[in-house]
Design a protein around this motif. Structure first.
Motif, PDB file in Angstrom:
ATOM      1  N   THR A  51       8.278  41.940  35.239  1.00 26.38           N
ATOM      2  CA  THR A  51       9.515  41.730  36.000  1.00 26.38           C
ATOM      3  C   THR A  51      10.429  42.635  36.411  1.00 26.38           C
ATOM      4  OG1 THR A  51      10.791  40.439  34.693  1.00 26.38           O
ATOM      5  CG2 THR A  51       9.032  39.268  36.038  1.00 26.38           C
ATOM      6  N   GLY A  52      11.255  42.850  37.415  1.00 27.74           N
ATOM      7  CA  GLY A  52      12.077  43.730  37.249  1.00 27.74           C
ATOM      8  C   GLY A  52      13.275  43.169  38.289  1.00 27.74           C
ATOM      9  N   SER A  53      14.374  43.841  38.126  1.00 28.50           N
ATOM     10  CA  SER A  53      15.536  43.083  38.690  1.00 28.50           C
ATOM     11  C   SER A  53      16.897  44.244  38.850  1.00 28.50           C
ATOM     12  CB  SER A  53      16.242  41.967  38.110  1.00 28.50           C
ATOM     13  OG  SER A  53      16.716  42.206  37.005  1.00 28.50           O
ATOM     14  N   THR A  54      17.581  44.387  39.832  1.00 29.92           N
ATOM     15  CA  THR A  54      18.712  44.902  39.977  1.00 29.92           C
ATOM     16  C   THR A  54      19.766  43.935  40.656  1.00 29.92           C
ATOM     17  OG1 THR A  54      18.489  45.649  42.253  1.00 29.92           O
ATOM     18  CG2 THR A  54      17.495  46.948  40.610  1.00 29.92           C
ATOM     19  N   ASP A  55      20.983  44.365  40.954  1.00 33.39           N
ATOM     20  CA  ASP A  55      21.810  43.520  41.518  1.00 33.39           C
ATOM     21  C   ASP A  55      21.391  42.918  42.839  1.00 33.39           C
ATOM     22  OD1 ASP A  55      23.638  43.420  39.326  1.00 33.39           O
ATOM     23  OD2 ASP A  55      24.789  45.063  40.296  1.00 33.39           O
ATOM     24  N   PHE A  56      20.569  43.868  43.458  1.00 32.47           N
ATOM     25  CA  PHE A  56      20.214  43.456  44.761  1.00 32.47           C
ATOM     26  C   PHE A  56      18.685  43.313  45.102  1.00 32.47           C
ATOM     27  CE2 PHE A  56      23.049  47.070  44.301  1.00 32.47           C
ATOM     28  CZ  PHE A  56      24.455  46.462  44.722  1.00 32.47           C
ATOM     29  N   ASP A  57      17.936  43.625  44.189  1.00 31.84           N
ATOM     30  CA  ASP A  57      16.485  43.362  44.319  1.00 31.84           C
ATOM     31  C   ASP A  57      15.795  42.530  43.195  1.00 31.84           C
ATOM     32  OD1 ASP A  57      15.972  45.429  46.295  1.00 31.84           O
ATOM     33  OD2 ASP A  57      17.281  46.444  44.711  1.00 31.84           O
ATOM     34  N   ASN A  58      14.616  41.725  43.538  1.00 30.11           N
ATOM     35  CA  ASN A  58      13.906  41.061  42.311  1.00 30.11           C
ATOM     36  C   ASN A  58      12.606  41.637  42.521  1.00 30.11           C
ATOM     37  OD1 ASN A  58      16.277  39.266  41.770  1.00 30.11           O
ATOM     38  ND2 ASN A  58      15.277  38.918  40.217  1.00 30.11           N
ATOM     39  N   LEU A  59      11.867  41.976  41.584  1.00 34.38           N
ATOM     40  CA  LEU A  59      10.273  42.286  41.788  1.00 34.38           C
ATOM     41  C   LEU A  59       9.656  41.493  40.574  1.00 34.38           C
ATOM     42  CD1 LEU A  59      12.298  45.164  41.932  1.00 34.38           C
ATOM     43  CD2 LEU A  59      10.057  45.644  43.180  1.00 34.38           C
ATOM     44  N   ALA A  60       8.069  41.365  40.886  1.00 31.82           N
ATOM     45  CA  ALA A  60       7.260  41.019  39.936  1.00 31.82           C
ATOM     46  C   ALA A  60       6.140  41.729  40.242  1.00 31.82           C
ATOM     47  CB  ALA A  60       7.139  39.463  39.639  1.00 31.82           C
ATOM     48  N   VAL A  61       5.046  41.940  39.228  1.00 32.69           N
ATOM     49  CA  VAL A  61       3.867  42.606  39.284  1.00 32.69           C
ATOM     50  C   VAL A  61       2.917  41.984  38.172  1.00 32.69           C
ATOM     51  CG1 VAL A  61       2.434  44.551  39.574  1.00 32.69           C
ATOM     52  CG2 VAL A  61       4.993  44.919  39.983  1.00 32.69           C
ATOM     53  N   ALA A  62       1.783  41.492  38.631  1.00 34.54           N
ATOM     54  CA  ALA A  62       1.260  40.708  37.504  1.00 34.54           C
ATOM     55  C   ALA A  62      -0.417  41.287  38.004  1.00 34.54           C
ATOM     56  CB  ALA A  62       1.224  39.293  37.668  1.00 34.54           C
ATOM     57  N   TYR A  63      -1.216  41.172  37.045  1.00 35.08           N
ATOM     58  CA  TYR A  63      -2.593  41.572  37.344  1.00 35.08           C
ATOM     59  C   TYR A  63      -3.530  41.021  36.239  1.00 35.08           C
ATOM     60  CZ  TYR A  63      -1.848  45.566  33.978  1.00 35.08           C
ATOM     61  OH  TYR A  63      -1.721  46.499  32.927  1.00 35.08           O
ATOM     62  N   ASN A  64      -4.880  40.869  36.371  1.00 32.35           N
ATOM     63  CA  ASN A  64      -5.795  40.882  35.487  1.00 32.35           C
ATOM     64  C   ASN A  64      -7.045  41.682  35.821  1.00 32.35           C
ATOM     65  OD1 ASN A  64      -7.481  39.143  37.281  1.00 32.35           O
ATOM     66  ND2 ASN A  64      -6.127  37.574  36.878  1.00 32.35           N
ATOM     67  N   PRO A  65      -8.254  41.790  35.382  1.00 27.29           N
ATOM     68  CA  PRO A  65      -9.325  42.701  35.814  1.00 27.29           C
ATOM     69  C   PRO A  65      -9.747  42.164  37.372  1.00 27.29           C
ATOM     70  CG  PRO A  65      -9.697  41.993  33.600  1.00 27.29           C
ATOM     71  CD  PRO A  65      -8.806  41.185  34.076  1.00 27.29           C
ATOM     72  N   ASN A  66      -9.467  41.098  37.746  1.00 25.03           N
ATOM     73  CA  ASN A  66      -9.912  40.721  39.114  1.00 25.03           C
ATOM     74  C   ASN A  66      -8.825  40.850  40.411  1.00 25.03           C
ATOM     75  OD1 ASN A  66     -11.093  38.702  36.973  1.00 25.03           O
ATOM     76  ND2 ASN A  66     -12.496  38.832  38.372  1.00 25.03           N
ATOM     77  N   ILE A  67      -7.801  40.621  39.833  1.00 26.42           N
ATOM     78  CA  ILE A  67      -6.674  40.997  41.110  1.00 26.42           C
ATOM     79  C   ILE A  67      -5.461  41.485  40.366  1.00 26.42           C
ATOM     80  CG2 ILE A  67      -5.156  38.777  40.670  1.00 26.42           C
ATOM     81  CD1 ILE A  67      -7.208  39.900  44.042  1.00 26.42           C
ATOM     82  N   LEU A  68      -4.813  42.045  41.490  1.00 20.10           N
ATOM     83  CA  LEU A  68      -3.415  42.514  41.167  1.00 20.10           C
ATOM     84  C   LEU A  68      -2.396  42.014  42.300  1.00 20.10           C
ATOM     85  CD1 LEU A  68      -2.062  46.048  39.841  1.00 20.10           C
ATOM     86  CD2 LEU A  68      -1.334  44.971  42.180  1.00 20.10           C
ATOM     87  N   VAL A  69      -1.050  41.760  42.100  1.00 23.80           N
ATOM     88  CA  VAL A  69      -0.274  41.099  42.974  1.00 23.80           C
ATOM     89  C   VAL A  69       1.081  41.876  42.742  1.00 23.80           C
ATOM     90  CG1 VAL A  69      -0.055  39.014  41.855  1.00 23.80           C
ATOM     91  CG2 VAL A  69       0.879  39.343  44.138  1.00 23.80           C
ATOM     92  N   ALA A  70       1.912  42.299  43.669  1.00 29.28           N
ATOM     93  CA  ALA A  70       3.220  42.740  43.528  1.00 29.28           C
ATOM     94  C   ALA A  70       3.947  41.970  44.717  1.00 29.28           C
ATOM     95  CB  ALA A  70       3.300  44.366  43.745  1.00 29.28           C
ATOM     96  N   SER A  71       5.428  41.543  44.118  1.00 31.25           N
ATOM     97  CA  SER A  71       6.114  41.044  45.301  1.00 31.25           C
ATOM     98  C   SER A  71       7.551  41.660  45.130  1.00 31.25           C
ATOM     99  CB  SER A  71       6.048  39.378  45.149  1.00 31.25           C
ATOM    100  OG  SER A  71       6.635  38.889  46.018  1.00 31.25           O
ATOM    101  N   TRP A  72       8.380  41.697  46.213  1.00 30.46           N
ATOM    102  CA  TRP A  72       9.757  41.755  46.080  1.00 30.46           C
ATOM    103  C   TRP A  72      10.379  40.885  47.076  1.00 30.46           C
ATOM    104  CZ3 TRP A  72      12.256  42.888  50.801  1.00 30.46           C
ATOM    105  CH2 TRP A  72      13.753  43.238  50.513  1.00 30.46           C
ATOM    106  N   VAL A  73      11.748  40.756  46.434  1.00 35.92           N
ATOM    107  CA  VAL A  73      12.603  39.945  47.237  1.00 35.92           C
ATOM    108  C   VAL A  73      14.032  40.384  47.308  1.00 35.92           C
ATOM    109  CG1 VAL A  73      13.119  38.416  45.389  1.00 35.92           C
ATOM    110  CG2 VAL A  73      13.417  37.534  47.500  1.00 35.92           C
ATOM    111  N   GLY A  74      14.849  40.324  48.366  1.00 38.34           N
ATOM    112  CA  GLY A  74      15.955  40.699  48.457  1.00 38.34           C
ATOM    113  C   GLY A  74      16.572  40.787  49.827  1.00 38.34           C
ATOM    114  N   TYR A  75      17.739  41.113  50.155  1.00 40.61           N
ATOM    115  CA  TYR A  75      18.406  41.212  51.463  1.00 40.61           C
ATOM    116  C   TYR A  75      18.098  42.636  52.218  1.00 40.61           C
ATOM    117  CZ  TYR A  75      20.433  36.945  50.136  1.00 40.61           C
ATOM    118  OH  TYR A  75      20.387  35.272  49.468  1.00 40.61           O
TER     119      TYR A  75
END
Length: 625
Positions: A536-560
């Motif tokens: 995961t990752g975060s700043t005062d203005f953003d939150n992110l998460a990246v997850a994966y296994n051998p079958n799939i990878l997903v990345a997501s961001w949220v913020g204003y």
């Protein structure tokens, strides 16, 4: 004086002669191709069409006879009052625009006629250059010399953009008012005609006050053209907006974020131009409608009561296929593709790249650093004092495994300075990320990019070090079935396979509550039925998460969009919940496996908090000596 007049007349005559020559050339080239057979069709990974261009929408094209007279009068009045009088270019309009632009610096005015706009819609891209302007002018002449005015107007209103992903008057009438274009009254017609000039600004769904103001201008133009009187104008302005309670068209607009990404890729490959579009393009993509629905549902469920925005991407490791993508929570409100175009700081999601370098340089899951508030004196004699989340510290040695699990900042900066700040910057630049500054704070993600690029980086880790740039287009054929393009894998071994495997095993620690001592393991609240790596990752203005296994990878961001600080706990968890939804969907629909260590790696159980050997501890992978 007579001499000056003679020169002026000569110049005018010469210009008139040149213009006449161009019209003759345009006419001699024959009737223009209205591109009614031109199309762009996008196919998903099951070879089913999920998008086709507006010129090929069966039943959406309407003749003037099937469009309200109120709308026809309104669009001509506001866009080109002299449409039926000029021959494609309006000298009076041009002179008026020049006068306004010269005398009023705060207000600019264009002079494009409906014919010019139609030429632009049919044939040209939005490229701003003199070359494009010349082509537009010539195509305008070609339209005017071969089509009558009603044909031009009909083509224009069937192609013009009304915002919210809506093209053409029939779609617009259905979307905004739930009725056919022929049924539009004066109120509805004048409103839609006003939207065309600035779909984002003048849509009544976005800003009713601005839309009403623009509608008033349209009504005044109708009065100028003697199409309505002042009493009719006042009656419209006193009436309700009459908008439909639901806004629907046949297209699934949520797919349009993916469609826009495909078109960007088409442009990069050199196929999004008239040479190829006029042949008809069949584009076979990597789009997976199942994963797309998961992203759409997650965005809708987790952001419905908030102004927060989100973007997400799903990629298949090893192949690098982009299976799904959203660039925002609602395409009808905003078409800005945040997944590919919104550059934000990525926070602690940069740390796996840092720890990849650490593992390459002798670190292991058991490597420890003292975790306490620390002020670092840098080479330039300045100081740097990072802090952990909520200023919480272990005040003792912690392992690399725990540093990853809780996203410890002190451990990261110590590792970064130990390795040398240039190393992380150099690795990030390998993924074509621009403006990367080699400084102490880089270890905490002070680099701006988007989740498209972030997924591209992580996909190399998920693919055991093999690099293939993420992509959407598998194959392109034309209307004759000729193959114009076929994707070819690069399969570049960019990173060390063993190190990537060691790191992936370490990234499973984020789900393990064993590490939740002075800080919580970042994904401990989300327990899944299979093994996954996550950061995961975060700043005062953003939150992110990246997850994966051998079958799939997903990345997501949220913020204003306006860079407001993230305060709501619910908003901060959107990215985490989204990646978990994708991981669960994968586990339900595929036989998900985990990586297998190579012969160069040994599995060792350790006490996760001390790093000591412990046969009852957690198993991590270590490179053999």
């Amino acid at each position: 004086m007579k001499k000056l007049i003679k020169i002026f007349i000569t110049i005018l005559a010469s210009l008139a002669g040149i213009l006449l020559s161009f019209y003759i050339i345009a006419y001699s080239m024959g009737a223009p191709d209205l591109n009614k057979n031109r199309y762009l069709k996008l196919y998903d990974d099951n070879q089913e069409i999920y998008y086709q261009s507006i010129n090929d929408y069966t039943g959406h094209y309407v003749t003037l006879d099937n469009v309200s007279k109120y709308f026809i009068d309104s669009i001509v009045a506001i866009e080109d009052q002299r449409f039926y009088e000029h021959r494609g270019f309006d000298p009076i309009g041009i002179m008026r625009a020049i006068k306004v632009n010269l005398t009023n610096q705060k207000k600019s005015q264009g002079a494009s006629t409906i014919t010019q706009q139609y030429a632009r819609l049919l044939y040209l891209t939005n490229e701003k250059s003199w070359s494009r302007k010349f082509k537009e002018a010539f195509l305008t002449m070609q339209l005017e010399t071969h089509l009558n005015k009603d044909d031009i107007l009909e083509g224009y209103i069937n192609n013009v953009y009304f915002g919210h992903g809506i093209y053409g008057i029939e779609n617009a009438a259905q979307y905004f008012y739930g009725k056919s274009a022929k049924e539009l009254d004066l109120n509805e017609s004048s409103m839609l005609a006003g939207v065309v000039n600035g779909p984002t600004y003048f849509s009544p769904l976005n800003d009713q006050k601005a839309a009403r103001k623009r509608q008033t201008i349209v009504l005044n133009a109708l009065i100028d053209c003697n199409k309505i009187n002042n009493q009719q104008k006042q009656q419209v302005l006193k009436s309700d907006l009459n908008l439909a309670t639901e806004h629907k068209i046949n297209d699934n607009l949520a797919n349009n974020f993916y469609k826009d990404t495909v078109i960007d890729e088409l442009e990069e490959l050199g196929y999004y131009n008239n040479t190829y579009l006029n042949q008809g393009l069949n584009v076979y993509t990597t789009f997976n409608q199942g994963y797309q629905k998961v992203l759409e549902k997650s965005a809708k469920d987790y952001t419905k009561d908030s102004e927060v925005e989100t973007s997400s991407i799903v990629v298949e490791p090893y192949t690098s296929k982009i299976l799904a993508l959203i660039g925002g929570k609602d395409y009808t409100i905003s078409q800005f593709n945040r997944a590919t175009k919104s550059n934000r700081q990525i926070g602690s999601t940069v740390k796996p790249l840092l720890y990849y370098l650490a593992l390459e340089n002798g670190f292991t899951p058991s490597t420890t650093f003292l975790d306490e508030p620390t002020t670092f004196k840098l080479e330039d004699n300045t100081t740097y004092s990072p802090s952990n989340y909520n200023n919480k510290y272990a005040y003792k040695d912690i392992t690399l495994a725990q540093a990853i699990a809780v996203s410890d900042n002190i451990f990261a900066v110590k590792t970064h300075l130990f390795l040398g700040t240039d190393n992380l910057a150099s690795l990030i630049k390998k993924f074509d990320i621009k403006n990367v500054k080699s400084n102490a704070s880089l270890a905490l993600g002070t680099v701006n990019t988007n989740i498209y690029n972030l997924a591209n980086m992580y996909n190399t880790l998920a693919s055991e070090g093999i690099y293939n740039h993420v992509y959407t287009i598998e194959k392109i054929t034309n209307n004759e079935g000729d193959i114009l393009y076929q994707h070819k894998a690069e399969d570049k071994q960019m990173l060390n396979q063993d190190t990537c495997l060691e790191l992936s095993q370490l990234l499973t620690a984020t789900f393990d509550s064993t590490y939740s001592t002075y800080l919580q393991a970042t994904m401990a609240a989300y327990q899944l039925d299979n093994i996954n790596a996550c950061k995961t990752g975060s700043t005062d203005f953003d939150n992110l998460a990246v997850a994966y296994n051998p079958n799939i990878l997903v990345a997501s961001w949220v913020g204003y969009d306006d860079n407001r600080k993230m305060k709501s706990t619910n908003d901060k968890t959107v990215a985490k919940k989204t990646v978990v939804d994708v991981l669960n969907y994968t586990n339900e629909n595929k036989d998900v496996t985990w990586y297998q260590p190579t012969k160069n790696i040994q599995a060792i159980a350790i006490n996760p908090l001390t790093g000591d050997f412990d046969e009852n501890g957690i198993i991590y992978w270590f490179k053999k000596e």
